[in-house]
Design a protein around this motif. Structure first.
Motif, PDB file in Angstrom:
ATOM      1  N   PRO A  81       6.584 -13.313   1.736  1.00  0.00           N
ATOM      2  CA  PRO A  81       6.999 -11.902   1.398  1.00  0.00           C
ATOM      3  C   PRO A  81       6.572 -10.831   2.165  1.00  0.00           C
ATOM      4  N   THR A  82       7.396  -9.961   2.468  1.00  0.00           N
ATOM      5  CA  THR A  82       7.037  -8.739   3.310  1.00  0.00           C
ATOM      6  C   THR A  82       7.987  -7.673   2.935  1.00  0.00           C
ATOM      7  N   LEU A  83       7.297  -6.421   2.821  1.00  0.00           N
ATOM      8  CA  LEU A  83       7.811  -5.195   2.668  1.00  0.00           C
ATOM      9  C   LEU A  83       7.468  -3.992   3.831  1.00  0.00           C
ATOM     10  N   GLY A  84       8.569  -3.600   4.316  1.00  0.00           N
ATOM     11  CA  GLY A  84       8.142  -2.672   5.602  1.00  0.00           C
ATOM     12  C   GLY A  84       8.880  -1.336   4.989  1.00  0.00           C
ATOM     13  N   ILE A  85       7.907  -0.121   5.295  1.00  0.00           N
ATOM     14  CA  ILE A  85       8.538   1.064   5.021  1.00  0.00           C
ATOM     15  C   ILE A  85       8.533   2.044   6.237  1.00  0.00           C
ATOM     16  N   CYS A  86       9.532   2.603   6.810  1.00  0.00           N
ATOM     17  CA  CYS A  86       9.932   3.491   8.075  1.00  0.00           C
ATOM     18  C   CYS A  86       9.411   2.606   9.178  1.00  0.00           C
ATOM     19  N   LEU A  87       8.305   3.056   9.793  1.00  0.00           N
ATOM     20  CA  LEU A  87       7.671   2.336  10.807  1.00  0.00           C
ATOM     21  C   LEU A  87       7.603   0.929  10.777  1.00  0.00           C
ATOM     22  N   GLY A  88       7.158   0.601   9.303  1.00  0.00           N
ATOM     23  CA  GLY A  88       7.022  -0.754   9.116  1.00  0.00           C
ATOM     24  C   GLY A  88       8.290  -1.465   8.996  1.00  0.00           C
ATOM     25  N   ALA A  89       9.243  -0.991   8.529  1.00  0.00           N
ATOM     26  CA  ALA A  89      10.812  -1.607   8.746  1.00  0.00           C
ATOM     27  C   ALA A  89      11.169  -1.760   9.809  1.00  0.00           C
ATOM     28  N   GLN A  90      10.853  -0.856  11.091  1.00  0.00           N
ATOM     29  CA  GLN A  90      11.252  -0.832  12.194  1.00  0.00           C
ATOM     30  C   GLN A  90      10.429  -1.882  13.091  1.00  0.00           C
ATOM     31  N   MET A 109      -4.132 -14.568 -13.136  1.00  0.00           N
ATOM     32  CA  MET A 109      -4.166 -14.609 -11.487  1.00  0.00           C
ATOM     33  C   MET A 109      -4.008 -13.512 -10.832  1.00  0.00           C
ATOM     34  N   THR A 110      -4.953 -13.335  -9.791  1.00  0.00           N
ATOM     35  CA  THR A 110      -4.921 -12.432  -9.018  1.00  0.00           C
ATOM     36  C   THR A 110      -4.534 -12.611  -7.418  1.00  0.00           C
ATOM     37  N   ARG A 111      -3.756 -12.007  -7.087  1.00  0.00           N
ATOM     38  CA  ARG A 111      -3.073 -12.154  -5.840  1.00  0.00           C
ATOM     39  C   ARG A 111      -3.414 -11.134  -4.868  1.00  0.00           C
ATOM     40  N   THR A 112      -3.315 -11.382  -3.532  1.00  0.00           N
ATOM     41  CA  THR A 112      -3.972 -10.337  -2.558  1.00  0.00           C
ATOM     42  C   THR A 112      -2.619  -9.777  -1.796  1.00  0.00           C
ATOM     43  N   ALA A 113      -2.655  -8.617  -1.622  1.00  0.00           N
ATOM     44  CA  ALA A 113      -1.591  -7.730  -0.799  1.00  0.00           C
ATOM     45  C   ALA A 113      -2.443  -7.110   0.230  1.00  0.00           C
ATOM     46  N   VAL A 114      -1.921  -7.429   1.484  1.00  0.00           N
ATOM     47  CA  VAL A 114      -2.449  -7.000   2.876  1.00  0.00           C
ATOM     48  C   VAL A 114      -1.402  -5.854   3.173  1.00  0.00           C
ATOM     49  N   VAL A 115      -2.212  -4.554   3.474  1.00  0.00           N
ATOM     50  CA  VAL A 115      -1.510  -3.528   3.735  1.00  0.00           C
ATOM     51  C   VAL A 115      -1.792  -2.887   5.079  1.00  0.00           C
ATOM     52  N   ILE A 116      -0.808  -2.916   6.025  1.00  0.00           N
ATOM     53  CA  ILE A 116      -1.116  -2.069   7.573  1.00  0.00           C
ATOM     54  C   ILE A 116      -0.789  -0.743   7.112  1.00  0.00           C
ATOM     55  N   ARG A 117      -1.831   0.090   7.654  1.00  0.00           N
ATOM     56  CA  ARG A 117      -1.826   1.588   7.444  1.00  0.00           C
ATOM     57  C   ARG A 117      -1.807   2.197   8.878  1.00  0.00           C
ATOM     58  N   HIS A 118      -1.087   3.181   9.303  1.00  0.00           N
ATOM     59  CA  HIS A 118      -1.353   3.899  10.424  1.00  0.00           C
ATOM     60  C   HIS A 118      -1.823   5.240  10.425  1.00  0.00           C
ATOM     61  N   VAL A 119      -1.683   6.110   9.307  1.00  0.00           N
ATOM     62  CA  VAL A 119      -2.177   7.134   9.237  1.00  0.00           C
ATOM     63  C   VAL A 119      -2.814   6.998   7.666  1.00  0.00           C
ATOM     64  N   ALA A 120      -3.972   7.721   7.649  1.00  0.00           N
ATOM     65  CA  ALA A 120      -4.657   7.535   6.174  1.00  0.00           C
ATOM     66  C   ALA A 120      -3.709   8.315   5.096  1.00  0.00           C
ATOM     67  N   PHE A 137      -4.336 -11.611   8.397  1.00  0.00           N
ATOM     68  CA  PHE A 137      -3.823 -11.640   6.908  1.00  0.00           C
ATOM     69  C   PHE A 137      -4.419 -12.887   6.186  1.00  0.00           C
ATOM     70  N   GLY A 138      -5.072 -13.672   6.637  1.00  0.00           N
ATOM     71  CA  GLY A 138      -5.915 -14.789   5.804  1.00  0.00           C
ATOM     72  C   GLY A 138      -4.780 -15.392   4.960  1.00  0.00           C
ATOM     73  N   ASP A 139      -5.171 -15.448   3.593  1.00  0.00           N
ATOM     74  CA  ASP A 139      -4.385 -16.301   2.821  1.00  0.00           C
ATOM     75  C   ASP A 139      -3.679 -15.299   1.814  1.00  0.00           C
ATOM     76  N   ALA A 140      -3.188 -14.139   2.205  1.00  0.00           N
ATOM     77  CA  ALA A 140      -2.733 -13.143   1.259  1.00  0.00           C
ATOM     78  C   ALA A 140      -1.393 -13.722   1.006  1.00  0.00           C
ATOM     79  N   ASP A 141      -0.892 -13.022  -0.209  1.00  0.00           N
ATOM     80  CA  ASP A 141       0.216 -13.409  -0.875  1.00  0.00           C
ATOM     81  C   ASP A 141       1.634 -12.466  -0.471  1.00  0.00           C
ATOM     82  N   LEU A 142       1.155 -11.192   0.087  1.00  0.00           N
ATOM     83  CA  LEU A 142       2.301 -10.426   0.438  1.00  0.00           C
ATOM     84  C   LEU A 142       1.690  -9.467   1.730  1.00  0.00           C
ATOM     85  N   LEU A 143       2.572  -8.886   2.473  1.00  0.00           N
ATOM     86  CA  LEU A 143       2.130  -8.043   3.415  1.00  0.00           C
ATOM     87  C   LEU A 143       3.113  -6.740   3.183  1.00  0.00           C
TER      88      LEU A 143
END
Length: 240
Positions: free
Chosen positions: A85-94, A1-12, A45-51
């Motif tokens: 399900p949501t994981l936030g890191i630094c700015l993401g957590a804020q 089974m393949t799931r999708t993670a959508v990732v918001i990126r602010h700088v490359a 985010f469509g039908d993603a499983d994880l953000l």
């Protein structure tokens, strides 16, 4: 089974780092959305499983100058409001904290470099327990309050709110478990103005990355894998 993670990126250069290969191993297909370039709003985010919401050099207080952050926060609020399900890191957590109604403010202080966390009693019972006393990478000056209904998990002497969780599905980390220590030079180059302004010793960051990076990578992978399995039943590993 393949799931999708959508990732918001602010700088490359602040990408998934070590989390990228881990997600692939766990059976996730990764799709990046670049903030300020790709539209992030209803349906993004469509039908993603994880953000996953990554870090960056701007903050919640910059919404007036970077209006796309408001759209991003609204999209995150809608997503977390569905219990997804949501994981936030630094700015993401804020941004997650802000989306959940908590204050996010500049402190006038900064924390850049490798240093250990102190876990709260709740943190000791959480996925973060796997970090032990391993120094983690800090890179921030803003601070979030703990949202209503969330649990505070970690602190440092200058920043009492370093991590929070909402149940098993939302994890906000002020620090960078995802950063690949072998790529630290990209961070030192990308944040050169900030580092110069604060007088950060670049050689110390490089040395600490070499000293702590291998052990941190091992423990961070274990922590993030544990969280993924709690947030969602594990996806089947991708075929070779």
């Amino acid at each position: 089974m393949t799931r999708t993670a959508v990732v918001i990126r602010h700088v490359a250069f602040e990408d998934l780092g070590i989390l990228g290969p881990l997600l692939t191993e766990q059976g996730y297909r990764v799709r990046y959305l670049d903030a300020g370039v790709d539209p992030i709003g209803d349906g993004a985010f469509g039908d993603a499983d994880l953000l996953v919401v990554l870090g960056g050099p701007v903050g919640v207080g910059d919404i007036g100058r970077y209006p796309y952050l408001a759209d991003e926060a609204a999209a995150v609020a809608a997503w977390t409001g569905r219990g997804l399900p949501t994981l936030g890191i630094c700015l993401g957590a804020q941004l997650i904290a802000y989306a959940l109604g908590a204050d996010v403010v500049p402190t006038g202080r900064f924390e850049i470099g490798y240093a250990p966390l102190t876990l709260t009693p709740e943190g000791d019972a959480s996925v973060l327990a796997g970090l032990g006393d391993t120094p983690v990478l800090h890179w921030h000056g803003d601070q979030f309050a703990i949202p209503d209904g969330a649990t505070r998990l970690a602190e440092t002497p200058g920043f009492p709110n370093q991590a929070f969780a909402v149940g098993d599905t939302v994890l906000g980390l002020q620090f960078h478990l995802e950063a690949d220590h072998t790529q630290i030079e990209r961070w030192l180059l990308g944040h050169t103005h900030e580092l110069t302004a604060h007088g950060v010793d670049l050689d110390r960051v490089r040395t600490d990355a070499r000293r702590h990076g291998g052990r941190l990578t091992t423990r961070a992978r274990a922590v993030l894998t544990d969280w993924l399995h709690r947030a969602l039943p594990a996806a089947e590993p991708a075929e070779a």
